[in-house]
Write a protein that holds these residues in place. Structure first.
Motif, mmCIF file in Angstrom:
data_model
loop_
_atom_site.group_PDB
_atom_site.id
_atom_site.type_symbol
_atom_site.label_atom_id
_atom_site.label_comp_id
_atom_site.label_asym_id
_atom_site.label_seq_id
_atom_site.Cartn_x
_atom_site.Cartn_y
_atom_site.Cartn_z
ATOM 1 N N TYR A 10 -19.746 -43.256 18.829
ATOM 2 C CA TYR A 10 -19.310 -44.640 18.941
ATOM 3 C C TYR A 10 -19.325 -44.971 20.427
ATOM 4 O O TYR A 10 -18.907 -44.133 21.223
ATOM 5 C CB TYR A 10 -17.899 -44.823 18.372
ATOM 6 C CG TYR A 10 -17.442 -46.261 18.433
ATOM 7 C CD1 TYR A 10 -16.717 -46.730 19.524
ATOM 8 C CD2 TYR A 10 -17.761 -47.152 17.422
ATOM 9 C CE1 TYR A 10 -16.311 -48.052 19.600
ATOM 10 C CE2 TYR A 10 -17.358 -48.473 17.490
ATOM 11 C CZ TYR A 10 -16.632 -48.911 18.581
ATOM 12 O OH TYR A 10 -16.249 -50.214 18.655
ATOM 13 N N PRO A 11 -19.800 -46.093 20.834
ATOM 14 C CA PRO A 11 -20.288 -47.220 20.051
ATOM 15 C C PRO A 11 -21.647 -46.940 19.408
ATOM 16 O O PRO A 11 -22.255 -45.904 19.629
ATOM 17 C CB PRO A 11 -20.380 -48.353 21.071
ATOM 18 C CG PRO A 11 -20.514 -47.683 22.395
ATOM 19 C CD PRO A 11 -19.801 -46.365 22.272
ATOM 20 N N LYS A 12 -22.095 -47.924 18.640
ATOM 21 C CA LYS A 12 -23.283 -47.778 17.793
ATOM 22 C C LYS A 12 -24.571 -47.545 18.582
ATOM 23 O O LYS A 12 -25.450 -46.826 18.128
ATOM 24 C CB LYS A 12 -23.401 -49.044 16.939
ATOM 25 C CG LYS A 12 -24.525 -49.033 15.948
ATOM 26 C CD LYS A 12 -24.496 -50.318 15.123
ATOM 27 C CE LYS A 12 -25.632 -50.361 14.141
ATOM 28 N NZ LYS A 12 -25.594 -51.571 13.323
ATOM 29 N N GLU A 33 -31.941 -46.103 11.002
ATOM 30 C CA GLU A 33 -31.056 -46.974 11.773
ATOM 31 C C GLU A 33 -29.765 -46.188 12.006
ATOM 32 O O GLU A 33 -29.545 -45.151 11.377
ATOM 33 C CB GLU A 33 -30.752 -48.252 10.989
ATOM 34 C CG GLU A 33 -31.964 -49.118 10.728
ATOM 35 C CD GLU A 33 -32.523 -49.740 12.002
ATOM 36 O OE1 GLU A 33 -31.732 -50.150 12.870
ATOM 37 O OE2 GLU A 33 -33.756 -49.809 12.127
ATOM 38 N N GLU A 34 -28.912 -46.694 12.870
ATOM 39 C CA GLU A 34 -27.599 -46.086 13.018
ATOM 40 C C GLU A 34 -26.850 -46.319 11.708
ATOM 41 O O GLU A 34 -26.744 -47.444 11.249
ATOM 42 C CB GLU A 34 -26.812 -46.708 14.175
ATOM 43 C CG GLU A 34 -27.437 -46.465 15.541
ATOM 44 C CD GLU A 34 -28.445 -47.533 15.945
ATOM 45 O OE1 GLU A 34 -28.855 -48.353 15.084
ATOM 46 O OE2 GLU A 34 -28.833 -47.550 17.113
ATOM 47 N N ALA A 36 -23.441 -46.115 9.436
ATOM 48 C CA ALA A 36 -21.988 -46.065 9.544
ATOM 49 C C ALA A 36 -21.434 -44.936 8.677
ATOM 50 O O ALA A 36 -21.848 -44.754 7.535
ATOM 51 C CB ALA A 36 -21.387 -47.395 9.115
ATOM 52 N N TRP A 40 -15.635 -45.842 11.630
ATOM 53 C CA TRP A 40 -15.982 -46.445 12.921
ATOM 54 C C TRP A 40 -17.000 -45.620 13.696
ATOM 55 O O TRP A 40 -17.379 -45.987 14.797
ATOM 56 C CB TRP A 40 -14.749 -46.680 13.800
ATOM 57 C CG TRP A 40 -13.827 -47.693 13.226
ATOM 58 C CD1 TRP A 40 -12.807 -47.451 12.355
ATOM 59 C CD2 TRP A 40 -13.853 -49.098 13.424
ATOM 60 N NE1 TRP A 40 -12.185 -48.618 12.016
ATOM 61 C CE2 TRP A 40 -12.805 -49.654 12.670
ATOM 62 C CE3 TRP A 40 -14.655 -49.943 14.190
ATOM 63 C CZ2 TRP A 40 -12.553 -51.005 12.642
ATOM 64 C CZ3 TRP A 40 -14.382 -51.294 14.160
ATOM 65 C CH2 TRP A 40 -13.335 -51.808 13.397
ATOM 66 N N TYR A 41 -17.432 -44.511 13.156
ATOM 67 C CA TYR A 41 -18.424 -43.684 13.823
ATOM 68 C C TYR A 41 -19.758 -43.790 13.104
ATOM 69 O O TYR A 41 -19.830 -44.249 11.967
ATOM 70 C CB TYR A 41 -17.950 -42.225 13.908
ATOM 71 C CG TYR A 41 -16.780 -42.100 14.850
ATOM 72 C CD1 TYR A 41 -16.986 -41.952 16.214
ATOM 73 C CD2 TYR A 41 -15.485 -42.168 14.377
ATOM 74 C CE1 TYR A 41 -15.922 -41.878 17.080
ATOM 75 C CE2 TYR A 41 -14.408 -42.093 15.244
ATOM 76 C CZ TYR A 41 -14.635 -41.953 16.591
ATOM 77 O OH TYR A 41 -13.578 -41.891 17.449
ATOM 78 N N TYR A 42 -20.811 -43.348 13.779
ATOM 79 C CA TYR A 42 -22.171 -43.502 13.272
ATOM 80 C C TYR A 42 -22.918 -42.180 13.321
ATOM 81 O O TYR A 42 -22.511 -41.230 13.979
ATOM 82 C CB TYR A 42 -22.928 -44.534 14.117
ATOM 83 C CG TYR A 42 -22.341 -45.910 14.031
ATOM 84 C CD1 TYR A 42 -22.770 -46.805 13.052
ATOM 85 C CD2 TYR A 42 -21.347 -46.321 14.909
ATOM 86 C CE1 TYR A 42 -22.229 -48.072 12.961
ATOM 87 C CE2 TYR A 42 -20.795 -47.591 14.821
ATOM 88 C CZ TYR A 42 -21.238 -48.457 13.844
ATOM 89 O OH TYR A 42 -20.697 -49.703 13.755
ATOM 90 N N GLN A 43 -24.056 -42.166 12.614
ATOM 91 C CA GLN A 43 -25.004 -41.057 12.692
ATOM 92 C C GLN A 43 -26.403 -41.644 12.669
ATOM 93 O O GLN A 43 -26.618 -42.760 12.211
ATOM 94 C CB GLN A 43 -24.807 -40.071 11.543
ATOM 95 C CG GLN A 43 -25.020 -40.672 10.168
ATOM 96 C CD GLN A 43 -24.827 -39.636 9.090
ATOM 97 O OE1 GLN A 43 -25.712 -38.792 8.899
ATOM 98 N NE2 GLN A 43 -23.702 -39.697 8.386
ATOM 99 N N ILE A 44 -27.349 -40.873 13.203
ATOM 100 C CA ILE A 44 -28.746 -41.305 13.230
ATOM 101 C C ILE A 44 -29.632 -40.063 13.101
ATOM 102 O O ILE A 44 -29.230 -38.970 13.517
ATOM 103 C CB ILE A 44 -29.077 -42.090 14.524
ATOM 104 C CG1 ILE A 44 -30.467 -42.732 14.432
ATOM 105 C CG2 ILE A 44 -28.930 -41.219 15.753
ATOM 106 C CD1 ILE A 44 -30.756 -43.730 15.554
ATOM 107 N N HIS A 64 -26.629 -41.655 25.123
ATOM 108 C CA HIS A 64 -25.469 -42.374 24.583
ATOM 109 C C HIS A 64 -24.399 -42.470 25.665
ATOM 110 O O HIS A 64 -24.282 -41.583 26.511
ATOM 111 C CB HIS A 64 -24.907 -41.648 23.352
ATOM 112 C CG HIS A 64 -23.891 -42.459 22.625
ATOM 113 N ND1 HIS A 64 -22.540 -42.288 22.808
ATOM 114 C CD2 HIS A 64 -24.036 -43.464 21.723
ATOM 115 C CE1 HIS A 64 -21.890 -43.150 22.048
ATOM 116 N NE2 HIS A 64 -22.779 -43.886 21.381
#
Length: 108
Positions: A10-12, A33-34, A36, A40-44, A64
Motif C-alpha cells: 500500500y499504496p496501490k 492489475e493491482e 485488492a 487495504w493492501y494489494y497484490q500484483i 514501490h
C-alpha cells in the motif's frame, strides 16, 4: 514461464519491470492489475514467457514507495532446476517478509 509477484503493499501504485541481460523486456509479458486483498493492501503478478539461453540473465525489479530502493530479483539459468526453484521460493518469501514487516509496523 517466470512469475514475479508482490503482495501486501500500500499504496496501490507499483511497477514491476522485467530485464533480460540488463535490457527492459516488454514483449511476452503479461501482468495483472493491482488486485485488492480486501484489507487495504494489494497484490500484483507479472508473467514472462521465454526460452532460456545459456548465460542469459533475467531479472524482475519492483518499484514501490514502501521500499527505500527498487528490489531486484535475478533468475539464474545456469543453476540446476531444483536449486532454481529453491531460490524462487526464497526470493518470494523475502519479498513477502519485507512487505509484511512494513504492513505490521504501520498498524497502530
Amino acid at each position: 514461464m517466470l512469475v514475479c509477484s508482490a503482495y501486501n503493499f500500500y499504496p496501490k501504485m507499483i511497477k514491476l519491470t522485467w530485464y533480460r541481460d540488463g535490457q527492459e523486456v516488454t514483449g511476452d509479458v503479461i501482468s495483472s492489475e493491482e488486485l485488492a486483498d480486501g484489507d487495504w493492501y494489494y497484490q500484483i503478478h507479472s508473467h514472462l514467457e521465454f526460452t532460456p539461453k545459456a548465460g542469459e540473465k533475467i531479472s524482475c525489479e519492483v518499484h514501490h514507495t514502501s521500499l527505500k530502493e527498487p528490489k531486484l530479483v535475478d533468475w539464474d539459468s545456469s543453476m540446476p532446476e531444483p536449486e532454481r526453484n529453491k531460490i524462487a521460493i526464497g526470493a518470494a518469501g523475502l519479498v513477502l517478509g519485507v512487505y509484511h514487516k512494513k504492513k505490521s509496523s504501520t498498524i497502530l
